[in-house]
Scaffold this active site. Sequence first.
Site, mmCIF file in Angstrom:
data_model
loop_
_atom_site.group_PDB
_atom_site.id
_atom_site.type_symbol
_atom_site.label_atom_id
_atom_site.label_comp_id
_atom_site.label_asym_id
_atom_site.label_seq_id
_atom_site.Cartn_x
_atom_site.Cartn_y
_atom_site.Cartn_z
ATOM 1 C CG HIS A 62 -1.861 -1.175 1.242
ATOM 2 N ND1 HIS A 62 -3.101 -1.132 0.654
ATOM 3 C CD2 HIS A 62 -1.729 -2.441 1.719
ATOM 4 C CE1 HIS A 62 -3.711 -2.314 0.799
ATOM 5 N NE2 HIS A 62 -2.890 -3.129 1.437
ATOM 6 C CG ASN A 113 -6.400 0.235 0.194
ATOM 7 O OD1 ASN A 113 -5.295 0.330 -0.334
ATOM 8 N ND2 ASN A 113 -6.565 -0.235 1.422
ATOM 9 C CG ASP A 167 -5.738 -5.801 -0.136
ATOM 10 O OD1 ASP A 167 -5.966 -6.871 0.422
ATOM 11 O OD2 ASP A 167 -4.982 -4.929 0.348
ATOM 12 C CG HIS A 222 -9.232 -8.399 1.869
ATOM 13 N ND1 HIS A 222 -8.257 -7.672 2.487
ATOM 14 C CD2 HIS A 222 -10.120 -8.698 2.842
ATOM 15 C CE1 HIS A 222 -8.536 -7.525 3.773
ATOM 16 N NE2 HIS A 222 -9.674 -8.150 4.012
ATOM 17 C CG HIS A 236 -3.869 -10.620 3.109
ATOM 18 N ND1 HIS A 236 -5.150 -11.086 2.997
ATOM 19 C CD2 HIS A 236 -3.927 -9.285 2.850
ATOM 20 C CE1 HIS A 236 -5.948 -10.063 2.690
ATOM 21 N NE2 HIS A 236 -5.223 -8.975 2.594
ATOM 22 C CG ASP A 258 -1.460 -6.442 3.621
ATOM 23 O OD1 ASP A 258 -1.660 -5.394 2.972
ATOM 24 O OD2 ASP A 258 -2.307 -6.925 4.392
ATOM 25 C CG HIS A 284 -2.443 2.338 9.210
ATOM 26 N ND1 HIS A 284 -3.417 2.845 8.384
ATOM 27 C CD2 HIS A 284 -2.513 0.990 9.083
ATOM 28 C CE1 HIS A 284 -4.070 1.849 7.798
ATOM 29 N NE2 HIS A 284 -3.542 0.712 8.192
ATOM 30 N N GLY A 313 -3.302 -3.265 10.091
ATOM 31 C CA GLY A 313 -2.152 -3.372 9.198
ATOM 32 C C GLY A 313 -0.848 -2.908 9.803
HETATM 33 O O1 DOR Z 1 -4.268 -5.086 7.584
HETATM 34 C C1 DOR Z 1 -4.599 -4.656 6.491
HETATM 35 N N1 DOR Z 1 -4.386 -3.359 6.154
HETATM 36 N N2 DOR Z 1 -5.201 -5.456 5.655
HETATM 37 C C2 DOR Z 1 -5.706 -5.032 4.503
HETATM 38 O O2 DOR Z 1 -6.213 -5.838 3.767
HETATM 39 C C3 DOR Z 1 -5.670 -3.595 4.156
HETATM 40 C C4 DOR Z 1 -4.568 -2.922 4.829
HETATM 41 C C5 DOR Z 1 -4.616 -1.424 4.742
HETATM 42 O O3 DOR Z 1 -4.908 -0.880 3.665
HETATM 43 O O4 DOR Z 1 -4.298 -0.775 5.732
HETATM 44 ZN ZN ZN Z 2 -3.444 -5.158 1.664
#
Ligand code: DOR
Ligand code: ZN
Length: 424
Positions: free
Chosen positions: A63, A95, A153, A180, A233, A306, A310, A325
């Site tokens: 991401h 996303n 996802d 997903h 995953h 993955d 954040h 995540g």
């Molecule tokens: O833990 C996750 N975070 N799983 C996901 O499928 C999406 C991801 C996110 O975009 O933060």
């Molecule tokens: Zn992901």
Amino acid sequence: MSLLLRGGRVIDPANGVDAVQDVLLAEGRVARVGPGLEAPAGAEVLDVTGRVVCPGFVDMHVHLREPGFEYKETVATGTRAAAAGGFTAVACMANTHPVNDNGAVTDYILAKAKVEGVVRVYPIGAVTRGLRGEELAELAELAEAGCVAFSDDGKCVQNAGLYRRALEYTLPFGVPVISHAEDTTLCQGFAMNEGVVSTEIGLPGAPAAAEDVMVARDILLAELTGAHVHIAHLSTAGAVRLVREGKARGVRVTAEVTPHHLVLTEEAVRTYDPNTKMAPPLRTKRDTEALVEALADGTIDCVATDHAPHALAEKEGEFDRAAFGIVGLETAVSLLLDRLVRPGLLPLATLVSRLSRDPARLLGLPGGSLAPGAPGDVTVLDLEQAVSVDPRHFRSRSRNTPFAGLTLTGAPALTLVGGQVVRP
Ligand code: DOR
Ligand code: ZN
């Protein structure tokens, strides 16, 4: 400009090579591989004696957060994190904000990658508009713009009829649809795996069946449509069993596993560290054992991180409310070397394959091989290097990792893209 990597142990699973050899890179590509190569006039020579020289690692599940969530990560910081972690290419999930559900967003990501990226970036387009699971995204436009796969996802398309249409529609583009797999009716409001630990510590759980039900559905839809479904995953022993059985029947299903699902279990959640919260959740020891076995025997095709950056504010405070995540690009290789290869759970050459040849093949990318003419993308490993995981030193803009403070043995030493060393 040419560059000679001299004296390393070359592991190139695509070409059946595991031997001490030299690798000559020229004009951005692999020129020659063999013992005792002469350095051409003007070539730079790097002595990599004692190191392992591999095709560049490809992370097919990242991401990058751009556009829209630049406070978590950008193409610039995410690709630097990739290079620091030994990855020469990443595929980035849809996303973002706006969602990558039309060609203009794909164009934007590719333009950013060209100017600011330090590794190759391959966008993944959304399956449904706005990831809402209601109507199909601009699939043809996305493929045309350069998306290498489709995925919602972060969310799972619950409507089987719509997913079937997506699989049929994308079939002619020859790219996988990445699932997903999560039945939301079975895991509403979850924060961790459902089981003894979730009961003991009082957090809402998602049963393994929430994943298994969808993996079963997706395998059946792949069979129905003839499309290639890739399970993102994968985290449960049940899903391993379903994929193994689907493959045995000739269904076009593939799967990836993350480093964290391989090396951590739900026991880690007892700390209430929000950096142990992800989707799918950390599972049981029985599950991790099944995942390692499946990665070794090829039931699971590749490792993908993955990488889910954040901001601190989204990952502190109450576990229930924290974002799902963790970041993965800068810890993946060391974790896998230290926890799987060192103890003899996974042969080194298999790991190299699962990080290079296998994901490249799955997405139809040009890398994953050191054959003459292949892109000059190379990952060099130092199996003896001890590293302490210190998030303060991450190139990623985010620091959400449960692995801070660990000392691991084995690390990426050099990352080369297009024949040149990347210094992130
Ligand atoms: O833990 C996750 N975070 N799983 C996901 O499928 C999406 C991801 C996110 O975009 O933060
Ligand atoms: Zn992901």
